[in-house]
Design a protein around this motif. Structure first.
Motif, short mmCIF file in Angstrom:
data_model
loop_
_atom_site.label_atom_id
_atom_site.label_comp_id
_atom_site.label_asym_id
_atom_site.label_seq_id
_atom_site.Cartn_x
_atom_site.Cartn_y
_atom_site.Cartn_z
N SER A 25 0.80 -1.23 0.00
CA SER A 25 0.00 0.00 0.00
C SER A 25 0.83 1.28 0.00
O SER A 25 0.47 2.23 -0.69
N PRO A 26 1.96 1.37 0.73
CA PRO A 26 2.71 2.63 0.71
C PRO A 26 3.12 3.03 -0.70
O PRO A 26 2.99 4.19 -1.09
N ARG A 27 3.59 2.06 -1.49
CA ARG A 27 4.05 2.46 -2.83
C ARG A 27 2.88 2.95 -3.69
O ARG A 27 3.03 3.88 -4.49
N MET A 28 1.69 2.36 -3.51
CA MET A 28 0.53 2.83 -4.28
C MET A 28 0.13 4.24 -3.86
O MET A 28 -0.08 5.12 -4.70
N HIS A 29 0.02 4.48 -2.54
CA HIS A 29 -0.48 5.78 -2.08
C HIS A 29 0.55 6.89 -2.25
O HIS A 29 0.19 8.03 -2.54
N ARG A 30 1.82 6.55 -2.13
CA ARG A 30 2.84 7.58 -2.38
C ARG A 30 2.82 7.98 -3.85
O ARG A 30 2.98 9.16 -4.18
N ALA A 31 2.63 7.00 -4.75
CA ALA A 31 2.52 7.33 -6.18
C ALA A 31 1.29 8.21 -6.43
O ALA A 31 1.34 9.14 -7.26
N ALA A 32 0.21 7.93 -5.71
CA ALA A 32 -1.02 8.73 -5.89
C ALA A 32 -0.82 10.16 -5.39
O ALA A 32 -1.25 11.12 -6.03
N PHE A 33 -0.18 10.32 -4.22
CA PHE A 33 0.11 11.68 -3.72
C PHE A 33 0.95 12.45 -4.75
O PHE A 33 0.69 13.61 -5.03
N ALA A 34 1.96 11.78 -5.30
CA ALA A 34 2.83 12.44 -6.28
C ALA A 34 2.03 12.82 -7.52
O ALA A 34 2.16 13.93 -8.04
N HIS A 35 1.17 11.90 -7.99
CA HIS A 35 0.37 12.17 -9.19
C HIS A 35 -0.56 13.36 -8.95
O HIS A 35 -0.75 14.20 -9.83
N ALA A 36 -1.13 13.44 -7.74
CA ALA A 36 -2.09 14.51 -7.43
C ALA A 36 -1.38 15.82 -7.08
O ALA A 36 -2.05 16.85 -6.91
N GLY A 37 -0.07 15.79 -6.94
CA GLY A 37 0.67 17.00 -6.59
C GLY A 37 0.46 17.43 -5.15
O GLY A 37 0.55 18.62 -4.83
N LEU A 38 0.16 16.47 -4.28
CA LEU A 38 -0.09 16.77 -2.87
C LEU A 38 1.11 16.37 -2.02
O LEU A 38 1.76 15.35 -2.30
N ALA A 39 1.35 17.16 -0.98
CA ALA A 39 2.44 16.84 -0.05
C ALA A 39 1.89 15.88 1.01
O ALA A 39 1.56 16.29 2.12
N GLY A 40 1.76 14.63 0.63
CA GLY A 40 1.21 13.65 1.57
C GLY A 40 2.18 12.51 1.79
O GLY A 40 3.13 12.33 1.04
N ASP A 41 1.90 11.75 2.84
CA ASP A 41 2.73 10.57 3.09
C ASP A 41 1.85 9.43 3.58
O ASP A 41 0.76 9.65 4.12
N TYR A 42 2.35 8.21 3.40
CA TYR A 42 1.63 6.99 3.80
C TYR A 42 2.63 6.07 4.46
O TYR A 42 3.64 5.71 3.84
N GLN A 43 2.37 5.73 5.69
CA GLN A 43 3.29 4.86 6.44
C GLN A 43 2.55 3.58 6.85
O GLN A 43 1.43 3.66 7.36
N ALA A 44 3.20 2.44 6.62
CA ALA A 44 2.67 1.18 7.13
C ALA A 44 3.21 0.97 8.54
O ALA A 44 4.43 0.98 8.75
N VAL A 45 2.30 0.80 9.49
CA VAL A 45 2.69 0.69 10.90
C VAL A 45 2.21 -0.65 11.44
O VAL A 45 1.02 -0.99 11.29
N ARG A 46 3.12 -1.40 12.04
CA ARG A 46 2.70 -2.64 12.69
C ARG A 46 1.99 -2.29 14.00
O ARG A 46 2.59 -1.66 14.88
N VAL A 47 0.74 -2.67 14.10
CA VAL A 47 -0.04 -2.38 15.30
C VAL A 47 -0.53 -3.71 15.87
O VAL A 47 -1.24 -4.46 15.18
N LEU A 48 -0.17 -3.99 17.10
CA LEU A 48 -0.65 -5.20 17.76
C LEU A 48 -2.07 -4.96 18.27
O LEU A 48 -2.45 -3.80 18.52
N PRO A 49 -2.86 -6.01 18.41
CA PRO A 49 -4.24 -5.82 18.86
C PRO A 49 -4.35 -4.97 20.13
O PRO A 49 -5.23 -4.11 20.24
N ALA A 50 -3.44 -5.16 21.08
CA ALA A 50 -3.51 -4.41 22.34
C ALA A 50 -3.26 -2.92 22.14
O ALA A 50 -3.62 -2.10 23.00
N ASP A 51 -2.65 -2.54 21.03
CA ASP A 51 -2.30 -1.13 20.78
C ASP A 51 -3.26 -0.45 19.80
O ASP A 51 -3.05 0.71 19.44
N LEU A 52 -4.29 -1.16 19.35
CA LEU A 52 -5.13 -0.61 18.28
C LEU A 52 -5.85 0.67 18.72
O LEU A 52 -5.89 1.66 17.98
#
Ligand SMILES: NC(=O)c1ccc[n+]([C@@H]2O[C@H](COP(=O)([O-])OP(=O)(O)OC[C@H]3O[C@@H](n4cnc5c(N)ncnc54)[C@H](OP(=O)(O)O)[C@@H]3O)[C@@H](O)[C@H]2O)c1
Length: 294
Positions: A25-52
């Motif tokens: 997903s990060p590579r898809m959404h970063r490409a989309a931000f670049a295509h749209a000309g927006l200063a956005g970022d997308y980070q994949a974060v490991r979240v354990l159930p206890a931390d949701l």
């Protein structure tokens, strides 16, 4: 829908999943931000159930547009949100959280993403003969629930749910029981499906994922489908699953789940930013070696 201005300060989006490190997903959404000309970022974060809960509350920060939610949190996240879209409520699972002014809304773009991928693939009369033939959904987990929604509500077809653990197929079908509805979901073992009435088979099970010799359906049933039928496998790694290979050997069209992956991401990006980035941007971002998972 508000469309973000390119002058908007950096906006953040996330994936919460476990595991998350090999997500596409990060590579898809970063490409989309670049295509749209927006200063956005997308980070994949490991979240354990206890931390949701803590992770989700962090989405209320002003610089956050939202997040994707993946295994194992798609159902647990529902209780942590302020609101759900009708699709997310009906499916009972959220894959996209939208943040607006401190409020979090849960959406499900898997079902419309699957629908758009089927339309794009020209699968089994989708778009031009929406009422022809029944749909078989293989599986009874979260992806199968989205597939049943797509088949019943978006494609307007009757559905047979087939799952390794039959009682789960019965539970899924029962959740949609409405005697006066135009279309019905029924649980069936494969031997009892009227295969010659089926024009679309959707593998929404994880059989075949990273397991090239695994299949959710005996090949003998594929030979009982009409030759116009399409087999859509949500699995996209390997790019050709055993189910797809055996469907093609039976003379049927078969597609993998990359189209759905790209379409659900396109729809999530649109809900966050208001920008309708072409699906080709997301597909091109995926067109690198298939060695990662969502
Ligand atoms: N392309 C996309 O964009 C996209 C989006 C969402 C999901 N997916 C894919 O869809 C699949 C299912 O995801 P999920 O979230 O629904 O998973 P899940 O909730 O864990 O459900 C897994 C389902 O697969 C069945 N299953 C597992 N191994 C099997 C096997 N060896 N033979 C037959 N059935 C088997 C399970 O049956 P039991 O009930 O018997 O355990 C269950 O019904 C995954 O491969 C996922 O990557 C793709």
């Amino acid at each position: 829908m508000t469309v973000l201005d390119p002058a908007t300060p950096p906006c953040r989006t996330y994936l919460f999943a476990d595991p998350a490190s090999h997500s596409l997903s990060p590579r898809m959404h970063r490409a989309a931000f670049a295509h749209a000309g927006l200063a956005g970022d997308y980070q994949a974060v490991r979240v354990l159930p206890a931390d949701l809960a803590t992770a989700v509350s962090g989405l209320r920060r002003p610089d956050v547009l939202g997040a994707n939610i993946s295994l194992p949190h798609k159902e647990a996240v529902v209780a942590l949100l302020d609101d759900l879209t009708p699709a997310a409520r009906a499916i009972g699972a959220v894959n996209t959280v939208i943040h607006r002014d401190g409020r979090l809304t849960g959406d499900n773009t898997d079902a419309p993403g699957l629908f758009d991928a089927l339309v794009e693939a020209g699968a089994a009369g989708v778009g031009d003969r929406p009422r022809d033939g029944a749909v078989v959904v293989l599986g009874a987990g979260g992806a199968a629930r989205a597939a049943v929604y797509a088949a019943l509500i978006l494609l307007e077809r009757d559905v047979y749910v087939v799952n390794r653990t039959h009682v789960r197929a019965e539970e899924l079908a029962a959740a949609w029981a409405a005697p006066d509805a135009d279309h019905q979901a029924r649980a069936r073992v494969a031997a009892d499906v009227p295969w010659d009435d089926v024009t679309l088979v959707i593998n929404a099970s994880s059989a075949g994922l990273d397991a090239p010799e695994q299949t959710p359906l005996d090949a003998a049933y594929l030979t009982r489908l009409p030759l116009s039928a399409v087999v859509y496998d949500m699995v996209y790694r390997p790019a050709q699953t055993r189910l797809m290979r055996e469907a093609r050997a039976a003379g049927l069209r078969a597609e993998n789940g990359l189209g759905m992956l790209a379409q659900q991401a396109r729809l999530a990006f649109q809900t966050w930013t208001g920008c309708d980035v072409p699906v080709s941007v997301f597909l091109n971002a995926l067109a690198t070696p298939q060695d990662e998972a969502r």
